[in-house]
Design a protein around this motif. Structure first.
Motif, PDB file in Angstrom:
ATOM      1  N   ASN A   1      48.533  49.886  52.847  1.00  0.00           N
ATOM      2  CA  ASN A   1      47.851  50.842  53.724  1.00  0.00           C
ATOM      3  C   ASN A   1      46.711  51.556  53.009  1.00  0.00           C
ATOM      4  OD1 ASN A   1      49.737  50.231  55.757  1.00  0.00           O
ATOM      5  ND2 ASN A   1      51.198  51.624  54.819  1.00  0.00           N
ATOM      6  N   PHE A   2      46.040  50.842  52.120  1.00  0.00           N
ATOM      7  CA  PHE A   2      44.912  51.410  51.401  1.00  0.00           C
ATOM      8  C   PHE A   2      43.936  50.289  51.065  1.00  0.00           C
ATOM      9  CE2 PHE A   2      48.526  50.619  48.623  1.00  0.00           C
ATOM     10  CZ  PHE A   2      48.007  49.774  47.663  1.00  0.00           C
ATOM     11  N   ASP A   3      42.698  50.657  50.825  1.00  0.00           N
ATOM     12  CA  ASP A   3      41.653  49.717  50.456  1.00  0.00           C
ATOM     13  C   ASP A   3      41.732  49.505  48.949  1.00  0.00           C
ATOM     14  OD1 ASP A   3      39.364  48.193  50.213  1.00  0.00           O
ATOM     15  OD2 ASP A   3      37.988  49.769  50.857  1.00  0.00           O
ATOM     16  N   THR A   4      41.723  48.267  48.521  1.00  0.00           N
ATOM     17  CA  THR A   4      41.805  47.973  47.089  1.00  0.00           C
ATOM     18  C   THR A   4      40.422  47.907  46.429  1.00  0.00           C
ATOM     19  OG1 THR A   4      41.793  45.580  47.438  1.00  0.00           O
ATOM     20  CG2 THR A   4      43.959  46.684  47.379  1.00  0.00           C
ATOM     21  N   THR A   5      39.374  48.055  47.208  1.00  0.00           N
ATOM     22  CA  THR A   5      38.020  47.973  46.663  1.00  0.00           C
ATOM     23  C   THR A   5      37.811  49.018  45.566  1.00  0.00           C
ATOM     24  OG1 THR A   5      37.172  47.141  48.767  1.00  0.00           O
ATOM     25  CG2 THR A   5      35.552  48.073  47.229  1.00  0.00           C
ATOM     26  N   GLY A   6      37.350  48.538  44.415  1.00  0.00           N
ATOM     27  CA  GLY A   6      37.082  49.417  43.292  1.00  0.00           C
ATOM     28  C   GLY A   6      38.316  49.864  42.522  1.00  0.00           C
ATOM     29  N   LYS A   7      39.481  49.432  42.938  1.00  0.00           N
ATOM     30  CA  LYS A   7      40.740  49.822  42.286  1.00  0.00           C
ATOM     31  C   LYS A   7      41.161  48.783  41.253  1.00  0.00           C
ATOM     32  CE  LYS A   7      42.090  53.436  44.773  1.00  0.00           C
ATOM     33  NZ  LYS A   7      42.373  54.722  44.187  1.00  0.00           N
ATOM     34  N   VAL A   8      42.017  49.202  40.350  1.00  0.00           N
ATOM     35  CA  VAL A   8      42.702  48.283  39.450  1.00  0.00           C
ATOM     36  C   VAL A   8      44.037  47.979  40.121  1.00  0.00           C
ATOM     37  CG1 VAL A   8      43.755  47.950  37.186  1.00  0.00           C
ATOM     38  CG2 VAL A   8      41.594  49.205  37.382  1.00  0.00           C
ATOM     39  N   VAL A   9      44.177  46.767  40.630  1.00  0.00           N
ATOM     40  CA  VAL A   9      45.410  46.361  41.294  1.00  0.00           C
ATOM     41  C   VAL A   9      46.343  45.762  40.249  1.00  0.00           C
ATOM     42  CG1 VAL A   9      46.435  44.771  42.965  1.00  0.00           C
ATOM     43  CG2 VAL A   9      44.280  45.922  43.504  1.00  0.00           C
ATOM     44  N   VAL A  10      47.540  46.314  40.163  1.00  0.00           N
ATOM     45  CA  VAL A  10      48.566  45.733  39.293  1.00  0.00           C
ATOM     46  C   VAL A  10      49.579  45.059  40.208  1.00  0.00           C
ATOM     47  CG1 VAL A  10      50.265  46.114  37.483  1.00  0.00           C
ATOM     48  CG2 VAL A  10      48.205  47.541  37.569  1.00  0.00           C
ATOM     49  N   LEU A  11      49.551  43.724  40.195  1.00  0.00           N
ATOM     50  CA  LEU A  11      50.517  42.926  40.953  1.00  0.00           C
ATOM     51  C   LEU A  11      51.811  42.872  40.157  1.00  0.00           C
ATOM     52  CD1 LEU A  11      48.604  39.725  42.136  1.00  0.00           C
ATOM     53  CD2 LEU A  11      49.699  41.423  43.580  1.00  0.00           C
ATOM     54  N   ILE A  12      52.933  43.050  40.843  1.00  0.00           N
ATOM     55  CA  ILE A  12      54.233  43.056  40.183  1.00  0.00           C
ATOM     56  C   ILE A  12      55.108  41.967  40.789  1.00  0.00           C
ATOM     57  CG2 ILE A  12      56.254  44.442  39.569  1.00  0.00           C
ATOM     58  CD1 ILE A  12      53.742  45.865  38.640  1.00  0.00           C
TER      59      ILE A  12
ATOM     60  N   ASP B   1      45.206  35.009  46.627  1.00  0.00           N
ATOM     61  CA  ASP B   1      44.591  34.631  47.906  1.00  0.00           C
ATOM     62  C   ASP B   1      44.867  35.683  48.974  1.00  0.00           C
ATOM     63  OD1 ASP B   1      43.614  32.300  46.793  1.00  0.00           O
ATOM     64  OD2 ASP B   1      45.148  30.994  47.687  1.00  0.00           O
ATOM     65  N   ALA B   2      46.095  36.147  49.053  1.00  0.00           N
ATOM     66  CA  ALA B   2      46.484  37.133  50.068  1.00  0.00           C
ATOM     67  C   ALA B   2      45.769  38.469  49.859  1.00  0.00           C
ATOM     68  CB  ALA B   2      48.000  37.336  50.060  1.00  0.00           C
ATOM     69  N   LEU B   3      45.531  38.833  48.610  1.00  0.00           N
ATOM     70  CA  LEU B   3      44.888  40.122  48.306  1.00  0.00           C
ATOM     71  C   LEU B   3      43.467  40.236  48.833  1.00  0.00           C
ATOM     72  CD1 LEU B   3      45.885  41.181  44.706  1.00  0.00           C
ATOM     73  CD2 LEU B   3      46.209  42.449  46.815  1.00  0.00           C
ATOM     74  N   ARG B   4      42.798  39.115  49.041  1.00  0.00           N
ATOM     75  CA  ARG B   4      41.408  39.145  49.512  1.00  0.00           C
ATOM     76  C   ARG B   4      41.250  39.891  50.827  1.00  0.00           C
ATOM     77  NH1 ARG B   4      39.426  33.038  48.850  1.00  0.00           N
ATOM     78  NH2 ARG B   4      41.328  32.775  50.016  1.00  0.00           N
ATOM     79  N   SER B   5      42.294  39.963  51.609  1.00  0.00           N
ATOM     80  CA  SER B   5      42.247  40.647  52.907  1.00  0.00           C
ATOM     81  C   SER B   5      42.218  42.164  52.786  1.00  0.00           C
ATOM     82  CB  SER B   5      43.461  40.265  53.748  1.00  0.00           C
ATOM     83  OG  SER B   5      43.509  38.887  53.938  1.00  0.00           O
ATOM     84  N   TYR B   6      42.442  42.687  51.589  1.00  0.00           N
ATOM     85  CA  TYR B   6      42.611  44.131  51.427  1.00  0.00           C
ATOM     86  C   TYR B   6      41.499  44.793  50.616  1.00  0.00           C
ATOM     87  CZ  TYR B   6      47.095  43.027  53.372  1.00  0.00           C
ATOM     88  OH  TYR B   6      48.087  42.574  54.207  1.00  0.00           O
ATOM     89  N   GLY B   7      40.399  44.078  50.392  1.00  0.00           N
ATOM     90  CA  GLY B   7      39.278  44.657  49.673  1.00  0.00           C
ATOM     91  C   GLY B   7      38.931  43.835  48.446  1.00  0.00           C
ATOM     92  N   ARG B   8      37.996  44.381  47.670  1.00  0.00           N
ATOM     93  CA  ARG B   8      37.555  43.706  46.447  1.00  0.00           C
ATOM     94  C   ARG B   8      37.875  44.599  45.248  1.00  0.00           C
ATOM     95  NH1 ARG B   8      33.592  42.726  42.744  1.00  0.00           N
ATOM     96  NH2 ARG B   8      33.087  40.543  42.396  1.00  0.00           N
TER      97      ARG B   8
ATOM     98  N   SER C   1      44.105  57.043  37.556  1.00  0.00           N
ATOM     99  CA  SER C   1      43.903  57.319  38.982  1.00  0.00           C
ATOM    100  C   SER C   1      43.260  56.142  39.722  1.00  0.00           C
ATOM    101  CB  SER C   1      43.060  58.584  39.166  1.00  0.00           C
ATOM    102  OG  SER C   1      41.779  58.389  38.617  1.00  0.00           O
ATOM    103  N   GLU C   2      42.730  55.151  38.999  1.00  0.00           N
ATOM    104  CA  GLU C   2      42.158  53.957  39.641  1.00  0.00           C
ATOM    105  C   GLU C   2      43.215  52.908  39.977  1.00  0.00           C
ATOM    106  OE1 GLU C   2      37.683  53.564  37.769  1.00  0.00           O
ATOM    107  OE2 GLU C   2      39.295  52.391  36.872  1.00  0.00           O
ATOM    108  N   ILE C   3      44.416  53.092  39.464  1.00  0.00           N
ATOM    109  CA  ILE C   3      45.455  52.071  39.602  1.00  0.00           C
ATOM    110  C   ILE C   3      46.141  52.145  40.958  1.00  0.00           C
ATOM    111  CG2 ILE C   3      47.696  51.276  38.701  1.00  0.00           C
ATOM    112  CD1 ILE C   3      46.869  52.371  35.970  1.00  0.00           C
ATOM    113  N   CYS C   4      46.414  50.975  41.529  1.00  0.00           N
ATOM    114  CA  CYS C   4      47.344  50.866  42.650  1.00  0.00           C
ATOM    115  C   CYS C   4      48.324  49.746  42.300  1.00  0.00           C
ATOM    116  CB  CYS C   4      46.632  50.630  43.979  1.00  0.00           C
ATOM    117  SG  CYS C   4      45.630  49.163  44.079  1.00  0.00           S
TER     118      CYS C   4
END
Length: 179
Positions: free
Chosen positions: A92-103, A118-125, A32-35
């Motif tokens: 359309n979501f905040d990535t802070t605290g999430k596990v982001v899987v870039l594809i 670099d681009a991901l920095r705009s969407y949270g930590r 559930s932490e994954i985006c």
């Protein structure tokens, strides 16, 4: 460019996507932490397929985003201004605290991934960022490596890997070309 061989057909691509999906779940105990965020262009349909597979098998809804890295590329000055088409990212979501899987479809030098970071920095930590690619063809110029790989395909510098996906190209295949 001359077609050298067809490396993957639709069935082989589907197998690789399922394997990557399973590996993502195995590595991340709290699904559930994954985006999932696809890098334009062919990373987007791959992200949608992976998210759909994980969602169906894990009974969880995963947020999916689209990342356009055009303005973050370090070779933008080398690209003709008319060729650099900027499309909006859709996260359309905040990535802070999430596990982001870039594809992405193919990793080569690592520069696309660097631009995506670099681009991901705009969407949270994010809590963590992981990278999944359908093909790793080697020849890295930056110290970046994928966490999940559909297939390692060693290539020469003069060869080109072309990923075709039904959503963007009308068919699923991975082709090797000689330039």
């Amino acid at each position: 460019m001359k077609l050298k061989s067809i490396l993957f057909d639709k069935i082989a691509i589907e197998r690789a996507i399922k394997r990557i999906s399973h590996e993502i779940v195995e590595k991340n105990t709290n699904v559930s932490e994954i985006c999932i965020i696809g890098i334009k262009t062919r990373g987007v349909p791959l992200a949608q397929r992976i998210a759909a597979y994980i969602s169906a098998n894990e009974n969880v809804h995963l947020p999916i985003g689209v990342l356009d890295i055009t303005l973050y590329r370090d070779d933008l000055s080398m690209v003709n201004g008319d060729d650099a088409i900027v499309n909006a990212s859709e996260i359309n979501f905040d990535t802070t605290g999430k596990v982001v899987v870039l594809i992405d479809d193919v990793i080569y030098t690592g520069r696309t991934t660097r631009a995506a970071l670099d681009a991901l920095r705009s969407y949270g930590r994010p809590k963590r960022i992981q990278l999944a690619v359908l093909v790793d063809r080697g020849h890295r110029e930056l110290p970046i490596r994928p966490d999940f790989v559909g297939k390692n395909i060693p290539t020469s510098i003069s060869e080109i890997i072309r990923v075709n996906l039904s959503e963007t190209d009308g068919l699923d295949s991975i082709e090797l070309y000689k330039s």
